[in-house]
Design a protein around this motif. Structure first.
Motif, PDB file in Angstrom:
ATOM      1  N   PRO A 164       0.844  -1.196   0.000  1.00  0.00           N
ATOM      2  CA  PRO A 164       0.000   0.000   0.000  1.00  0.00           C
ATOM      3  C   PRO A 164       0.879   1.247   0.000  1.00  0.00           C
ATOM      4  O   PRO A 164       1.956   1.254   0.614  1.00  0.00           O
ATOM      5  CB  PRO A 164      -0.791  -0.127   1.307  1.00  0.00           C
ATOM      6  N   GLY A 165       0.426   2.246  -0.676  1.00  0.00           N
ATOM      7  CA  GLY A 165       1.258   3.447  -0.783  1.00  0.00           C
ATOM      8  C   GLY A 165       2.150   3.407  -2.000  1.00  0.00           C
ATOM      9  O   GLY A 165       2.913   4.330  -2.253  1.00  0.00           O
ATOM     10  N   PHE A 166       2.052   2.347  -2.752  1.00  0.00           N
ATOM     11  CA  PHE A 166       2.860   2.214  -3.966  1.00  0.00           C
ATOM     12  C   PHE A 166       2.446   3.270  -4.996  1.00  0.00           C
ATOM     13  O   PHE A 166       1.257   3.552  -5.162  1.00  0.00           O
ATOM     14  CB  PHE A 166       2.636   0.814  -4.538  1.00  0.00           C
ATOM     15  N   ARG A 167       3.419   3.855  -5.637  1.00  0.00           N
ATOM     16  CA  ARG A 167       3.107   4.880  -6.627  1.00  0.00           C
ATOM     17  C   ARG A 167       3.069   4.227  -8.007  1.00  0.00           C
ATOM     18  O   ARG A 167       4.060   4.175  -8.712  1.00  0.00           O
ATOM     19  CB  ARG A 167       4.173   5.981  -6.612  1.00  0.00           C
ATOM     20  N   GLY A 168       1.889   3.758  -8.331  1.00  0.00           N
ATOM     21  CA  GLY A 168       1.741   3.095  -9.624  1.00  0.00           C
ATOM     22  C   GLY A 168       1.251   4.062 -10.685  1.00  0.00           C
ATOM     23  O   GLY A 168       1.485   5.265 -10.627  1.00  0.00           O
ATOM     24  N   LYS A 169       0.546   3.477 -11.623  1.00  0.00           N
ATOM     25  CA  LYS A 169       0.027   4.243 -12.743  1.00  0.00           C
ATOM     26  C   LYS A 169      -0.840   5.402 -12.232  1.00  0.00           C
ATOM     27  O   LYS A 169      -1.582   5.256 -11.263  1.00  0.00           O
ATOM     28  CB  LYS A 169      -0.846   3.301 -13.576  1.00  0.00           C
ATOM     29  N   LEU A 170      -0.750   6.525 -12.888  1.00  0.00           N
ATOM     30  CA  LEU A 170      -1.538   7.685 -12.465  1.00  0.00           C
ATOM     31  C   LEU A 170      -3.008   7.473 -12.806  1.00  0.00           C
ATOM     32  O   LEU A 170      -3.334   6.932 -13.857  1.00  0.00           O
ATOM     33  CB  LEU A 170      -1.062   8.918 -13.212  1.00  0.00           C
ATOM     34  N   SER A 171      -3.857   7.916 -11.931  1.00  0.00           N
ATOM     35  CA  SER A 171      -5.256   7.952 -12.317  1.00  0.00           C
ATOM     36  C   SER A 171      -5.739   9.393 -12.209  1.00  0.00           C
ATOM     37  O   SER A 171      -5.252  10.164 -11.372  1.00  0.00           O
ATOM     38  CB  SER A 171      -6.094   7.052 -11.421  1.00  0.00           C
ATOM     39  N   LEU A 172      -6.621   9.732 -13.059  1.00  0.00           N
ATOM     40  CA  LEU A 172      -7.051  11.121 -13.112  1.00  0.00           C
ATOM     41  C   LEU A 172      -8.569  11.135 -13.039  1.00  0.00           C
ATOM     42  O   LEU A 172      -9.252  10.540 -13.868  1.00  0.00           O
ATOM     43  CB  LEU A 172      -6.565  11.739 -14.424  1.00  0.00           C
TER      44      LEU A 172
ATOM     45  N   CYS B 166       6.914   9.884  -9.656  1.00  0.00           N
ATOM     46  CA  CYS B 166       7.435  10.515  -8.454  1.00  0.00           C
ATOM     47  C   CYS B 166       6.307  10.905  -7.515  1.00  0.00           C
ATOM     48  O   CYS B 166       6.483  11.002  -6.312  1.00  0.00           O
ATOM     49  CB  CYS B 166       8.282  11.727  -8.803  1.00  0.00           C
ATOM     50  N   GLY B 167       5.140  11.150  -8.074  1.00  0.00           N
ATOM     51  CA  GLY B 167       4.005  11.448  -7.218  1.00  0.00           C
ATOM     52  C   GLY B 167       3.887  12.898  -6.800  1.00  0.00           C
ATOM     53  O   GLY B 167       3.078  13.237  -5.933  1.00  0.00           O
ATOM     54  N   ARG B 168       4.665  13.762  -7.414  1.00  0.00           N
ATOM     55  CA  ARG B 168       4.567  15.178  -7.032  1.00  0.00           C
ATOM     56  C   ARG B 168       3.214  15.748  -7.426  1.00  0.00           C
ATOM     57  O   ARG B 168       2.634  16.562  -6.712  1.00  0.00           O
ATOM     58  CB  ARG B 168       5.682  15.971  -7.719  1.00  0.00           C
ATOM     59  N   CYS B 169       2.686  15.339  -8.564  1.00  0.00           N
ATOM     60  CA  CYS B 169       1.434  15.904  -9.045  1.00  0.00           C
ATOM     61  C   CYS B 169       0.293  15.584  -8.094  1.00  0.00           C
ATOM     62  O   CYS B 169      -0.488  16.445  -7.706  1.00  0.00           O
ATOM     63  CB  CYS B 169       1.146  15.399 -10.451  1.00  0.00           C
ATOM     64  N   SER B 170       0.253  14.306  -7.678  1.00  0.00           N
ATOM     65  CA  SER B 170      -0.847  13.930  -6.795  1.00  0.00           C
ATOM     66  C   SER B 170      -0.679  14.622  -5.447  1.00  0.00           C
ATOM     67  O   SER B 170      -1.649  14.896  -4.748  1.00  0.00           O
ATOM     68  CB  SER B 170      -0.896  12.416  -6.624  1.00  0.00           C
ATOM     69  N   GLU B 171       0.578  14.905  -5.095  1.00  0.00           N
ATOM     70  CA  GLU B 171       0.832  15.558  -3.819  1.00  0.00           C
ATOM     71  C   GLU B 171       0.308  16.991  -3.809  1.00  0.00           C
ATOM     72  O   GLU B 171      -0.258  17.462  -2.831  1.00  0.00           O
ATOM     73  CB  GLU B 171       2.330  15.548  -3.562  1.00  0.00           C
TER      74      GLU B 171
ATOM     75  N   HIS C  11      -2.229   8.003  -7.456  1.00  0.00           N
ATOM     76  CA  HIS C  11      -1.517   6.832  -7.955  1.00  0.00           C
ATOM     77  C   HIS C  11      -2.302   5.592  -7.616  1.00  0.00           C
ATOM     78  O   HIS C  11      -2.776   5.441  -6.486  1.00  0.00           O
ATOM     79  CB  HIS C  11      -0.128   6.738  -7.335  1.00  0.00           C
ATOM     80  N   THR C  12      -2.396   4.705  -8.572  1.00  0.00           N
ATOM     81  CA  THR C  12      -3.052   3.431  -8.307  1.00  0.00           C
ATOM     82  C   THR C  12      -1.984   2.404  -7.957  1.00  0.00           C
ATOM     83  O   THR C  12      -0.787   2.702  -7.961  1.00  0.00           O
ATOM     84  CB  THR C  12      -3.803   2.948  -9.543  1.00  0.00           C
ATOM     85  N   LEU C  13      -2.400   1.184  -7.690  1.00  0.00           N
ATOM     86  CA  LEU C  13      -1.432   0.120  -7.451  1.00  0.00           C
ATOM     87  C   LEU C  13      -1.053  -0.590  -8.752  1.00  0.00           C
ATOM     88  O   LEU C  13      -0.318  -1.552  -8.743  1.00  0.00           O
ATOM     89  CB  LEU C  13      -1.993  -0.891  -6.455  1.00  0.00           C
TER      90      LEU C  13
END
Lengths: 179, 565, 305, 679
Positions: free
Chosen positions: A31-39, A81-86, A95-97
């Motif tokens: 859990p918490g894995f930064r997978g494919k982006l979802s929008l 990197c996950g900056r966008c979701s942040e 980010h999905t799994l």
């Protein structure tokens, strides 16, 4: 020498088989894995914060018309990197799994989103209306054809009918479910 | 206040250089900035050598937009005094030449070749004036790190360009190792000159992966984006580079990192060391044909990868560092899990260590292989485990403490075998020590925020940071610029100095020893060459057809084409 | 007379077929074992067959055009199969009249010679290094094979392979024969091209050595040759030095021999798993020591033990 | 009488040919063709006389030119042993002469007047040596052989190397010949005659009455023959001399001349010496000398880079095999006649095989040198296989033959040798060890010839520099001898039975070989299988034809199966060099790089060759150059000869060598003068 070899053999034998049957059985990341982006297009207000922080320039923003802001995602370049979701204030990006992004067509990883916004009263450029009330009449989006192939997180292709070629768009998102 | 050691250095430099010493001041508590007359660079270097300092790297800066010429900054480290010293030589723009210091410090050879290529300042008297970084078909006179060259400038390739190769000595034949060689996971080209199976010399051509990452950092990216780019300098020790960059930027900006963030950085750095050393052990085993070691150490390594995935959201390229701290916190719920994994890894690592230390066939393959004497290790400025295995007591964690290493001092793991076996032992020792460090760090994890707040970073500041990567010490140099980005960002990966030691290490060895000798420094070519792939601004993603790929690989093998800014 | 010839021919075909068809299977079993010890799943047991089929269908890339270059792989496989007809598999060798232990030693080296010549013909520096190494390993291993067979010959008083096997089966274990058997086992390790003696191929150093320029069908044949060679050598080992028990019935002895050969190869694979590759000079030193200490077996043979 | 006449005619052919060649030598190739004709005539006659001997039609001994005072006469008798050597000497002489026609073209500058005549006299001397049964004439022919071969060794007059090699050759061989003369003199004093029969009797008594003298005599014989054969350490002359001489001559040397050392051994130890304790002792000495030579010679060969030098060291090694076989045979003859005979047969059979593949190899090396001008394997760098396919095929066959790869002829003789050694375990523990050493050396031989073949022929095709004519294969007259010899290697390998029978006949025909088993009881009566049996139990067997047939069937099946199954698509590709290589020539792995680690491991085992440095001043060199004072003067006229001879007497007190020559010639002349040449 011989003792060493026996110890090595022991390590080998003790471990047993550890490889995962991965492609034949699913493998879930932590859990918490930064997978494919979802929008979630519904939530996007077109503020452009994601584009501002994205290190690899996945997200491009273009204001095509006074009320249409286009967000273009080149997911092939995403570094997860996950900056966008942040930084997304509305939680539209997440980010999905999912980590299986292989595709035969690079276009599958291209995603385009037009967000209908309020035009700035002074300069005429796109502008996220500051209050929820103001947002209400101008919210909406349009997704590119190629998004359809990219995955289930994206809006259905039927919505594309909303697009008016002359750039004048309906201010009301018909699909938006009533609470 | 100038520390005693630096005061001594300044005194000595003043007496040696006289009027040649232009400026000497302490930019930061651990950085002494000395500007000298370019004509006196050799004297200054000799003085630094006399002081027992260690050469790190040279930074070439195009200062013409700032009203100067070219700045050639030789960085040195005074390890005992925990100080960096920068010898800055303002070279005039009209006559971009400076005396080479390679005759004094053999380890400076590549650094000088690099600024020759990239900035266009010629090191006069350099023993090997060939190109190092630029491709062979790159036009003469175009120096990419000059400010007037656009980051996306693509020059037309020079027709008929060929690499300048050394020709083999008489009576020898050439056995090429690379550019594409099975155990070199990245392209690098060693042309071995062999007599029988004995290597009598070699020629190196590398930097096939150069993508101008520094240029991107200087010209396109903002402070907050660079950590993610820096992290991708290396696939194994990415966190080291992002930490090193953030620290350099924090030093330049005067930002104090919260303690919890420092501890988290330490934990991640040491976890990275654990898995990197296990990875290396496996690869070393694979190189000498011992695939069982590869399989078993990678099996042992895997829980660490899962752990980092749990902590950071990714098994590699954690994406945790920001200028000012870290993005992601470690929750208390994760601590027992970390302890579990550490216990498992420790148990397994001890078993592996026990099993292999007495293995005489392993000794046969590693003892006396790839010898690197203490003297030569110092001369060529080797860092990290190869240096420590040659009994050179340097470790950036102790010499230039950062993150939480002031609270958690590591053991200095030394060996005096000066060979591959010693490198194995040093890494095994460090592995055990890293497990201890992580354990102590989570036991003493302070509470508090993990990211410092800061305003705009002022222009014209300089920060130098060292981080002890698993492969050795990484150095980042940051000179701040306006508009939210650095004016110059210089990266020196640990493989950069270590790779220069290879020719001496393989001379007289057999062909069979060459791969493991190269492997024993744990080379990371793309670290050294600072790879990055995609042009960010125009957003075009290029899709290569099979044909184009073939053409690319073919041209890359001749050393031309393939890389552009 | 013609009945005898027919019988000989049938037995020869049986030996050839057994070696030809079982050797990839054995290799598959060994791979599986190795994978298990590596804590991984490993390829299916039939993978060598599939590999071979795949390679046979591939393009044949030639660095030089030379008839000998094209013929060598087939000749190499044929020489190993020829070897299979002059060693016993559960019974007397089919072509016992045609060759004795000296013949075995020399025929056994033919495949290596062909491989070496092909390597040099290819013009690749890696193949040349590999060929040179293969030659050196031949130089160090063949004496060990020769010593052990000579010990057998001395004990049995004959050079005939069947004669030695029969003598050993009749007389039970002796010190000299056991020592010789151990020495031959150590030699099988190199003959099979397994670690720590896969020095000629050493893909991490010379990228497959003699095989680096061999592709497609040629590579398939050379690989098959190596698989067959390891099976033949382990059969030679178990039949000459560990022939017990023996029923005298081919239908019982042949499967038993093949089973024993598999055990030998399993041991070989285990040694392979726990060793790094030696350097060629170290391997030569090792086999020099083995050869010299197997002279002890000769000494025992002389005093009748 | 017929045999004598045949040989007389052969000699006449050779002498006439020599004169003819001398006259016509200056006219292009005419001298060469005259020689070819003469040698072919002689060869046919020699073989014919040999055939008569094998048929059992051996004429009784004929004697001529008696020297009464000495009890010497030109006694001629062709027994099967002589016949074996005649069969080798004649055809090989023909093949090398034929080869010379084109090959010697490059030596025109050195003057061919001294080539063909001397070569033909050398052949005459070789033939004479093996047919005479008179020790005096044996020595005369021997001396003639040494002198003519010396002239051929120093043929290249510009080459300092050749002169050094020639000097070394001369010192060793003349010293050895002196030893032979000494031994002959001692025996002559006892027997009063040089006749073999008389000497056989006197040698037996000498060993009984004065064993020290007797063994000294035997030592001198052994020393003399071992030196000529090139047994180490006496054979140190061999690599230098073989390398210095023109390759056609080297082939003749390797095929015939040095093999006369074995002939001499067999003559002395199985003809002049009856079986007894002495034979056993000397058998062991010979075997040990052979073993030493084969080990040291072959290991040294592995290190060589010069193709001819490499092969020359193999001459030493191969002669070691023969000495081992012959010595073991002689030693075992009394205790185990079966194995004794087997060893002798093996030794002599190996000699025959060696006379087939060794000249073939030398001719191949000569062909390469002829086309490329280089003998250095490292400099050649390989790749000639494509353009010199014929030469490569022959050299490959001969290389595999010398390495003992079945089914070629070298394997059969080695097999016999090993069988002797291994089965001799009951006689001596050392015999199987020796057999093992020989087996090991056999692989070393293989390694060094793989190096030769790879260094010269294999690898990426050779690229001739722009402007230079492309390299082609050598002309037919140079290729044909190679084909003949390579073909013979294959044929003898597949069907060794007939040859082995002749060899057996030659061995058991020797006077001391009484009680030797007949061929059937030695190697079986079959014409497909060689089976060594004792008491009805097969101890060792070798059937080349069935095995080759099976190999061919399997090979063809594999090949055809491959073509069918694969439907193979081939494509030419460049050599993979981890990327593109700018200078492929640099990638050629040098031949001197091969087996370096092996050489390092076996470093301690390499013999320390006695390094004798012959550095002599220029005037002495000129003096020793026969061209200056002997040959040219003789060819041009007496006056020149007088001047030349007088020059030799200028300030040369230390030239003991000259005294040896002059002494030897003077002795012969005096003896002839004293007896007046009358019967």
């Amino acid at each position: 020498m011989l003792l060493s070899k026996l110890r090595e053999a022991l390590i080998c034998v003790q471990a047993g088989r550890v490889t995962l049957p991965y492609p034949f059985a699913p493998h879930d990341p932590a859990p918490g894995f930064r997978g494919k982006l979802s929008l979630d297009a519904d939530l996007c207000i077109g503020c452009g914060g994601c584009a501002a922080v994205c290190p690899s320039g996945v997200i491009l923003i273009r204001d095509d018309a006074p009320m249409v802001r286009t967000l273009h995602f080149s997911l092939a370049r995403c570094t997860y990197c996950g900056r966008c979701s942040e930084v997304c204030p509305e939680g539209a990006l997440a980010h999905t799994l999912e980590f299986e992004t292989a595709t035969n067509t690079v276009d599958d990883l291209e995603l385009s989103l037009d967000v209908f916004m309020g035009p700035c009263q002074r300069c005429g450029r796109c502008f996220p209306p500051p209050t929820s009330m103001e947002q209400l009449p101008v919210r909406g989006f349009r997704a590119d054809t190629s998004c359809a192939r990219a995955g289930a997180d994206l809006p259905a292709p039927g919505l594309l009918d909303l697009w008016a070629p002359n750039g004048v768009t309906s201010a009301v998102d018909l699909r938006r479910p009533t609470p | 206040m100038i520390a005693t050691a630096t005061a001594e250095a300044v005194t000595l430099l003043t007496s040696r250089l006289g009027a040649g010493l232009l400026v000497a001041r302490e930019l930061e508590p651990d950085l002494l900035w000395v500007s000298v007359n370019p004509a006196d660079v050799r004297t200054a270097t000799a003085t630094m050598k006399e002081l027992g300092t260690r050469f790190l790297v040279t930074v070439g800066i195009d200062e013409r937009p700032l009203g100067g010429g070219y700045g050639i900054v030789h960085l040195f480290a005074m390890d005992d005094a925990h100080q960096f010293v920068a010898i800055d030589c303002p070279v005039s723009a009209g006559d971009p030449r400076i005396d080479s210091i390679t005759p004094l410090i053999p380890g400076a050879a590549w650094a000088e070749q690099e600024f020759h290529d990239m900035i266009g300042v010629e090191p006069v008297g350099h023993p090997d004036p060939r190109r190092l970084v630029l491709p062979d078909d790159w036009p003469k006179g175009v120096h990419p790190l000059r400010r007037d060259v656009a980051y996306n400038y693509r020059p037309p390739s020079v027709e008929g360009a060929a690499p300048e190769l050394k020709s083999p000595p008489k009576g020898t034949s050439v056995v090429p190792i690379g550019p594409f060689f099975p155990v070199l996971e990245e392209p690098a080209r060693f042309r071995l000159f062999v007599e029988g199976e004995t290597v009598v010399g070699c020629d190196y051509r590398g930097f096939y992966n150069h993508r101008g990452i520094e240029k991107l950092g200087d010209s396109v990216l903002t402070w907050d984006r660079i950590p993610f780019l820096a992290e991708r300098i290396c696939g194994i020790c990415g966190f080291i580079h992002s930490t090193c960059y953030c620290q350099a930027a924090e030093k330049a900006a005067g930002i104090v990192v919260p303690r919890r963030a420092a501890y988290i950085r330490t934990i991640m750095l040491e976890l990275e060391r654990i898995h990197s050393h296990l990875l290396w052990l496996g690869i070393a085993g694979h190189i000498i044909g011992f695939d069982t070691v590869l399989m078993q150490t990678w099996r042992i390594r895997e829980p660490v990868m899962w752990l980092t995935e749990e902590i950071s959201g990714n098994r590699k390229t954690y994406g945790m560092n920001m200028v000012g701290g870290v993005r992601r916190d470690i929750s208390d719920a994760q601590l027992p899990r970390i302890r579990d994994v550490l216990a498992t890894v420790e148990r397994e690592a001890i078993a592996v260590r026990k099993a292999i230390t007495d293995d005489s066939t392993l000794h046969a393959r590693t003892k006396g292989v790839g010898p690197l004497s203490t003297e030569w290790a110092r001369e060529i400025c080797v860092v990290g485990p190869p240096a420590r295995a040659s009994n050179v007591p340097i470790d950036a964690r102790l010499d230039h403490p950062y993150a939480a290493y002031d609270d958690l001092p590591p053991h200095l793991c030394l060996a005096d075998g000066c060979d591959t076996w010693s490198r194995v032992i040093v890494r095994l020792d460090e592995l055990a020590d890293s497990i201890r460090l992580v354990r102590e760090a989570i036991d003493n994890l302070p509470t508090g925020p993990v990211l410092a707040e800061f305003d705009e970073i002022p222009a014209g500041r300089i920060g130098v940071s060292a981080v002890e990567a698993p492969r050795g010490e990484a150095i980042h140099f940051v000179m701040t610029g306006g508009v939210n980005r650095p004016y110059r960002w210089r990266v020196r990966a640990p493989t950069f100095p270590n790779l220069q030691a290879i020719p001496a290490m393989i001379r007289g060895q057999s062909i069979a020893d060459v791969p493991i000798t190269i492997g024993s420094i744990d080379p990371c070519f793309s670290c050294t060459e600072r790879m990055e792939t995609v042009d960010c601004r125009d957003g075009r993603v290029r899709v290569y057809s099979l044909k184009e790929l073939q053409a690319l690989t073919q041209s890359a093998s001749t050393g031309d084409g393939g890389y552009d800014l | 007379m013609s009945a005898t010839i027919l019988k000989v021919a049938a037995l020869a075909i049986l030996n050839v077929a057994l070696v030809l068809l079982l050797s990839p299977l054995y290799e598959g079993l060994l791979r599986k074992l190795k994978a298990t010890l590596h804590s991984r799943m490993g390829p299916p047991v039939f993978q060598p067959f599939l590999d071979t089929l795949k390679l046979l269908g591939k393009e044949d890339l030639l660095t030089v055009q030379h008839p000998a270059y094209a013929v060598a792989p087939a000749a190499a496989l044929a020489s190993v199969l020829l070897l299979a007809t002059i060693i016993p598999i559960g019974g007397a060798p089919p072509l016992a009249f045609a060759g004795d232990v000296i013949g075995v030693v020399y025929v056994a080296s033919m495949s290596a010679v062909l491989l070496i010549l092909t390597a040099f013909a290819s013009g690749s520096p890696y193949a040349a290094v590999g060929g040179s190494r293969e030659m050196m390993s031949l130089l160090s291993v063949e004496p060990v094979v020769a010593v052990t067979l000579v010990v057998g010959a001395m004990k049995a008083g004959t050079l005939s392979v069947a004669g030695i096997a029969d003598w050993n089966a009749a007389h039970g274990p002796t010190i000299s024969m056991t020592l010789a058997g151990v020495a031959l086992f150590l030699a099988v390790q190199a003959q099979a091209g397994k670690l720590p003696f896969d020095i000629p191929e050493a893909d991490q150093e010379v990228m497959g050595g003699p095989l680096v320029e061999q592709s497609g069908p040629r590579l398939a044949l050379f690989r098959w040759t190596m698989w067959a060679r390891q099976l033949v050598f382990s059969l030679l080992l178990v039949e000459l030095f560990f022939p017990w028990p023996r029923t005298g019935v081919l239908a019982a002895d042949a499967p038993l021999a093949l089973l024993k050969a598999l055990v030998v190869l399993v041991l070989v694979a285990v040694v392979d798993v726990v060793n790094p590759r030696l350097k060629v000079e170290q391997a030569m030193g090792y086999y020099l020591r083995v050869a010299l200490s197997s002279l002890a077996a000769m000494a025992f043979a002389v005093v009748g033990m | 009488m017929i045999t004598f006449r045949l040989l007389e005619a052969a000699a006449a052919f050779l002498i006439a040919g020599a004169l003819g060649a001398l006259i016509t030598a200056r006219r292009g190739r005419r001298g060469a063709w005259v020689s070819v004709v003469a040698v072919s005539g002689a060869a046919i006659l020699m073989v014919a006389s040999a055939v008569r001997a094998f048929r059992g039609g051996g004429d009784p001994e004929v004697s001529a030119l008696p020297i009464r005072a000495l009890g010497a006469a030109l006694r001629i008798h062709v027994d099967p042993l002589s016949a074996v050597f005649l069969c080798l000497a004649g055809p090989i002489a023909l093949l090398t002469t034929l080869y010379s026609v084109e090959y010697m073209g490059r030596f025109v500058r050195d003057g061919l007047t001294k080539y063909y005549p001397v070569l033909l006299i050398l052949f005459l001397a070789i033939g004479g040596t093996v047919v005479t049964t008179d020790l005096f004439w044996f020595l005369v022919f021997w001396e003639l052989m040494t002198l003519t071969s010396f002239v051929l060794v120093i043929f290249e007059r510009e080459s300092r190397e050749a002169h050094r090699a020639g000097l070394k050759y001369f010192v060793w061989n003349q010293g050895a010949a002196l030893g032979l003369m000494g031994a002959a003199l001692v025996l002559w004093r006892r027997a009063g005659s040089f006749d073999f029969e008389a000497i056989r009797v006197s040698l037996a008594t000498l060993l009984d009455t004065a064993p020290v003298t007797g063994h000294a005599v035997l030592f001198l014989f052994f020393f003399g023959f071992a030196t000529k054969a090139g047994i180490l350490p006496m054979g140190t002359w061999l690599p230098d001399a073989y390398t210095a001489a023109p390759t056609s001559v080297t082939a003749a040397f390797g095929g015939t001349m040095t093999k006369l050392g074995i002939y001499g051994l067999l003559r002395v130890f199985l003809h002049l010496l009856p079986l007894g304790p002495a034979t056993t002792i000397w058998g062991i000495v010979i075997a040990v000398a052979g073993l030493t030579s084969l080990f040291a010679g072959t290991l040294s060969a592995l290190k060589q880079d010069d193709a001819k030098r490499l092969m020359s060291y193999h001459v030493i090694g191969q002669v070691g095999y023969m000495f081992f076989g012959v010595g073991a045979g002689i030693a075992l003859m009394q205790t185990d006649p079966l194995l004794g005979t087997l060893g002798l047969v093996a030794g002599l059979f190996h000699l025959i095989n060696n006379s087939l593949y060794k000249p073939c190899l030398f001719l191949g090396a000569g062909a390469v040198e002829y086309r490329t001008g280089s003998r250095s394997l490292s400099a050649l760098g390989g790749g000639l296989g494509g353009v010199m396919a014929g030469t490569m095929a022959c050299s490959l066959v001969a290389s595999l033959a010398i390495a003992g790869v079945p089914p070629l002829n070298g394997f059969t003789s080695k097999w016999l040798l090993y069988a002797t050694g291994i089965l001799g375990a009951e006689s001596s523990f050392l015999l199987p060890v020796a057999a093992l050493v020989a087996m090991f050396i056999s692989i070393v031989t293989l390694a060094s010839f793989v190096k030769y073949v790879a260094g010269a022929f294999l690898g990426a095709p050779v690229v001739t520099p722009a402007g230079a004519p492309p390299i082609r294969d050598v002309p037919a007259t140079m290729l044909a001898p190679q084909y003949v010899l390579a073909g013979a290697c294959l044929v003898v390998g597949l069907a060794p039975f007939a040859v082995l029978r002749l060899v057996h006949q030659a061995i058991v025909g020797l006077p001391s070989m009484i009680g030797a088993p007949d061929f059937a009881s030695l190697l079986g009566g079959s014409n497909t299988t060689l089976a060594l049996a004792r008491d009805g139990i097969t101890l060792a067997s070798w059937a080349p034809v069935p095995l080759t047939a099976v190999l061919l069937i399997l090979g063809i099946a594999a090949y055809v199966g491959l073509q069918r199954a694969g439907g193979v698509v081939t494509r030419r590709v460049p050599v993979w060099a981890c990327g593109e290589e700018e200078n492929p020539a640099e990638l050629r792995y040098r031949a001197d790089s091969l087996y370096r680690p092996f050489k390092d491991v076996f470093h301690g085992m390499y013999p320390r060759m006695p390094v004798v440095r012959f550095e002599f001043p220029d005037f002495l060199r000129r003096t020793l150059d026969l061209d200056h004072w002997l040959y040219q003067p003789l060819a041009r006229g007496t006056q020149g000869a007088v001047r030349g001879v007088s020059r030799t007497h200028v300030g040369i007190p230390q030239v003991y060598l000259l005294w040896i020559i002059i002494g030897a010639v003077a002795v012969i002349l005096t003896v002839l003068l004293v007896t007046g040449g009358a019967p």
